[in-house]
Design a protein around this motif. Structure first.
Motif, PDB file in Angstrom:
ATOM      1  N   GLY A   1       0.839  -1.190   0.000  1.00 21.27           N
ATOM      2  CA  GLY A   1       0.000   0.000   0.000  1.00 21.27           C
ATOM      3  C   GLY A   1       0.877   1.244   0.000  1.00 21.27           C
ATOM      4  O   GLY A   1       2.111   1.161   0.019  1.00 21.27           O
ATOM      5  N   PRO A   2       0.259   2.390  -0.007  1.00 24.31           N
ATOM      6  CA  PRO A   2       1.025   3.630  -0.042  1.00 24.31           C
ATOM      7  C   PRO A   2       1.881   3.781   1.207  1.00 24.31           C
ATOM      8  O   PRO A   2       1.470   3.412   2.296  1.00 24.31           O
ATOM      9  CB  PRO A   2      -0.056   4.710  -0.109  1.00 24.31           C
ATOM     10  N   VAL A   3       3.069   4.309   1.014  1.00 16.66           N
ATOM     11  CA  VAL A   3       3.984   4.540   2.128  1.00 16.66           C
ATOM     12  C   VAL A   3       3.650   5.919   2.687  1.00 16.66           C
ATOM     13  O   VAL A   3       3.808   6.934   2.004  1.00 16.66           O
ATOM     14  CB  VAL A   3       5.457   4.475   1.653  1.00 16.66           C
ATOM     15  N   ILE A   4       3.162   5.937   3.910  1.00 14.28           N
ATOM     16  CA  ILE A   4       2.674   7.186   4.488  1.00 14.28           C
ATOM     17  C   ILE A   4       3.776   8.236   4.592  1.00 14.28           C
ATOM     18  O   ILE A   4       3.514   9.424   4.564  1.00 14.28           O
ATOM     19  CB  ILE A   4       1.997   6.917   5.858  1.00 14.28           C
TER      20      ILE A   4
ATOM     21  N   ARG B   1       2.327   9.261  -3.491  1.00 19.07           N
ATOM     22  CA  ARG B   1       1.447   8.109  -3.224  1.00 19.07           C
ATOM     23  C   ARG B   1       0.428   7.951  -4.352  1.00 19.07           C
ATOM     24  O   ARG B   1       0.158   6.844  -4.802  1.00 19.07           O
ATOM     25  CB  ARG B   1       0.737   8.275  -1.881  1.00 19.07           C
ATOM     26  N   TYR B   2      -0.131   9.065  -4.826  1.00 24.22           N
ATOM     27  CA  TYR B   2      -1.113   8.993  -5.906  1.00 24.22           C
ATOM     28  C   TYR B   2      -0.461   8.503  -7.202  1.00 24.22           C
ATOM     29  O   TYR B   2      -1.025   7.669  -7.911  1.00 24.22           O
ATOM     30  CB  TYR B   2      -1.795  10.351  -6.123  1.00 24.22           C
ATOM     31  N   LEU B   3       0.718   8.993  -7.504  1.00 23.36           N
ATOM     32  CA  LEU B   3       1.421   8.547  -8.716  1.00 23.36           C
ATOM     33  C   LEU B   3       1.728   7.048  -8.649  1.00 23.36           C
ATOM     34  O   LEU B   3       1.637   6.341  -9.654  1.00 23.36           O
ATOM     35  CB  LEU B   3       2.690   9.376  -8.940  1.00 23.36           C
ATOM     36  N   GLU B   4       2.093   6.563  -7.463  1.00 25.17           N
ATOM     37  CA  GLU B   4       2.320   5.113  -7.265  1.00 25.17           C
ATOM     38  C   GLU B   4       1.018   4.338  -7.493  1.00 25.17           C
ATOM     39  O   GLU B   4       1.019   3.280  -8.095  1.00 25.17           O
ATOM     40  CB  GLU B   4       2.820   4.836  -5.844  1.00 25.17           C
ATOM     41  N   PHE B   5      -0.082   4.898  -6.988  1.00 24.87           N
ATOM     42  CA  PHE B   5      -1.383   4.255  -7.172  1.00 24.87           C
ATOM     43  C   PHE B   5      -1.702   4.112  -8.662  1.00 24.87           C
ATOM     44  O   PHE B   5      -2.118   3.047  -9.120  1.00 24.87           O
ATOM     45  CB  PHE B   5      -2.480   5.067  -6.470  1.00 24.87           C
TER      46      PHE B   5
ATOM     47  N   TYR C   1      -2.282   0.582 -10.257  1.00 24.70           N
ATOM     48  CA  TYR C   1      -3.672   0.321 -10.639  1.00 24.70           C
ATOM     49  C   TYR C   1      -4.078   1.245 -11.788  1.00 24.70           C
ATOM     50  O   TYR C   1      -4.972   2.084 -11.634  1.00 24.70           O
ATOM     51  CB  TYR C   1      -4.608   0.556  -9.451  1.00 24.70           C
ATOM     52  N   PRO C   2      -3.452   1.124 -12.947  1.00 22.29           N
ATOM     53  CA  PRO C   2      -3.696   2.082 -14.036  1.00 22.29           C
ATOM     54  C   PRO C   2      -5.148   2.153 -14.506  1.00 22.29           C
ATOM     55  O   PRO C   2      -5.606   3.208 -14.932  1.00 22.29           O
ATOM     56  CB  PRO C   2      -2.774   1.604 -15.163  1.00 22.29           C
ATOM     57  N   SER C   3      -5.882   1.071 -14.404  1.00 30.52           N
ATOM     58  CA  SER C   3      -7.246   1.072 -14.952  1.00 30.52           C
ATOM     59  C   SER C   3      -8.299   1.507 -13.936  1.00 30.52           C
ATOM     60  O   SER C   3      -9.475   1.606 -14.268  1.00 30.52           O
ATOM     61  CB  SER C   3      -7.594  -0.317 -15.479  1.00 30.52           C
ATOM     62  N   LEU C   4      -7.903   1.776 -12.692  1.00 32.99           N
ATOM     63  CA  LEU C   4      -8.912   2.019 -11.667  1.00 32.99           C
ATOM     64  C   LEU C   4      -9.276   3.480 -11.440  1.00 32.99           C
ATOM     65  O   LEU C   4     -10.337   3.764 -10.898  1.00 32.99           O
ATOM     66  CB  LEU C   4      -8.458   1.432 -10.322  1.00 32.99           C
ATOM     67  N   THR C   5      -8.424   4.404 -11.847  1.00 27.26           N
ATOM     68  CA  THR C   5      -8.650   5.805 -11.470  1.00 27.26           C
ATOM     69  C   THR C   5      -9.995   6.348 -11.914  1.00 27.26           C
ATOM     70  O   THR C   5     -10.558   7.194 -11.239  1.00 27.26           O
ATOM     71  CB  THR C   5      -7.522   6.721 -11.989  1.00 27.26           C
ATOM     72  N   ASN C   6     -10.524   5.873 -13.017  1.00 26.20           N
ATOM     73  CA  ASN C   6     -11.824   6.361 -13.481  1.00 26.20           C
ATOM     74  C   ASN C   6     -12.952   5.358 -13.242  1.00 26.20           C
ATOM     75  O   ASN C   6     -14.066   5.566 -13.699  1.00 26.20           O
ATOM     76  CB  ASN C   6     -11.757   6.709 -14.972  1.00 26.20           C
ATOM     77  N   ARG C   7     -12.653   4.282 -12.532  1.00 26.92           N
ATOM     78  CA  ARG C   7     -13.662   3.243 -12.330  1.00 26.92           C
ATOM     79  C   ARG C   7     -14.206   3.189 -10.911  1.00 26.92           C
ATOM     80  O   ARG C   7     -15.323   2.734 -10.702  1.00 26.92           O
ATOM     81  CB  ARG C   7     -13.076   1.866 -12.679  1.00 26.92           C
TER      82      ARG C   7
ATOM     83  N   LEU D   1      -5.175   6.029  -0.077  1.00 30.64           N
ATOM     84  CA  LEU D   1      -3.963   6.856  -0.038  1.00 30.64           C
ATOM     85  C   LEU D   1      -3.756   7.542   1.310  1.00 30.64           C
ATOM     86  O   LEU D   1      -2.683   8.093   1.565  1.00 30.64           O
ATOM     87  CB  LEU D   1      -4.014   7.917  -1.141  1.00 30.64           C
ATOM     88  N   GLY D   2      -4.784   7.546   2.156  1.00 33.64           N
ATOM     89  CA  GLY D   2      -4.662   8.197   3.454  1.00 33.64           C
ATOM     90  C   GLY D   2      -4.762   9.711   3.364  1.00 33.64           C
ATOM     91  O   GLY D   2      -4.115  10.425   4.117  1.00 33.64           O
ATOM     92  N   VAL D   3      -5.564  10.208   2.411  1.00 31.87           N
ATOM     93  CA  VAL D   3      -5.761  11.651   2.252  1.00 31.87           C
ATOM     94  C   VAL D   3      -7.260  11.939   2.192  1.00 31.87           C
ATOM     95  O   VAL D   3      -8.059  11.028   2.016  1.00 31.87           O
ATOM     96  CB  VAL D   3      -5.083  12.202   0.962  1.00 31.87           C
TER      97      VAL D   3
END
Length: 188
Positions: A139-142, A149-153, A157-163, A173-175
């Protein structure tokens, strides 16, 4: 069903009779967005394979804050396997982040495959290892800043940002959702 058989055959070989037995144990299930596949406090009773959609693993902190721990998408097993095997209550939820189509095995049918198909335990073990790896994916490193963290996400998970809902991504991401919106705006 073909997707699941293709997935299983990545981990070992089955003859036509064995494939027919596996297919006879499957049932198709559809979950609406936000429906639970398994719930905290209950013993997981099924193993699923996601044909279409995205699920997430989540839990609630003592003060009621919802935390998304992982995302699971198409062509993946979905199960709280440790508690499924131990027959103990789960500590997290597996929830549909989008509408999902799944192929599901009951605990009894899953175990019957083990007792009937020679070599199923090896195939099953490899599938479960992959499932556990995907669920535990780092998971994201706090200590990283939120943009990193968002860029790592996006990379993981390239296909998830709009899904999936932004609230789930923000939780992962803890934000806050507002911070995530700012980060996304600044990246574009």
């Amino acid at each position: 069903m073909k997707e699941l058989i293709d997935y299983i055959l990545q981990f070992g070989t089955l003859n036509k009779q064995q494939i027919a037995l596996v297919e006879s144990k499957m049932r198709e299930v559809e979950l609406q967005k936000d429906e639970y596949f398994s719930q905290a406090g209950k013993i997981p009773k099924q193993v699923g394979f996601i044909v279409e959609g995205v699920m997430r693993g989540c839990y609630y902190t003592n003060n009621g804050e919802e935390i998304t721990r992982c995302f699971i998408s198409e062509n993946s097993l979905v199960v709280d396997y440790v508690n499924f095997e131990a027959n103990t209550p789960s500590s997290e939820y597996l929830q549909a982040s989008t509408a999902c189509k799944l192929i599901v095995f009951s605990k009894q049918d899953w175990e019957e495959l083990s007792h009937t198909i020679v070599g199923w335990d090896t195939i099953q073990s490899k599938m479960v290892q992959k499932c556990l790896f995907q669920k535990s994916r780092k998971g994201p490193v706090i200590s990283q800043d939120a943009t990193t963290r968002y860029l790592e996400f996006i990379k993981n998970y390239p296909s998830l940002t709009n899904r999936v809902p932004l609230s789930y991504i923000a939780s992962y991401l803890g934000v806050t959702q507002q911070s995530l919106s700012r980060i996304r705006k600044n990246i574009r």
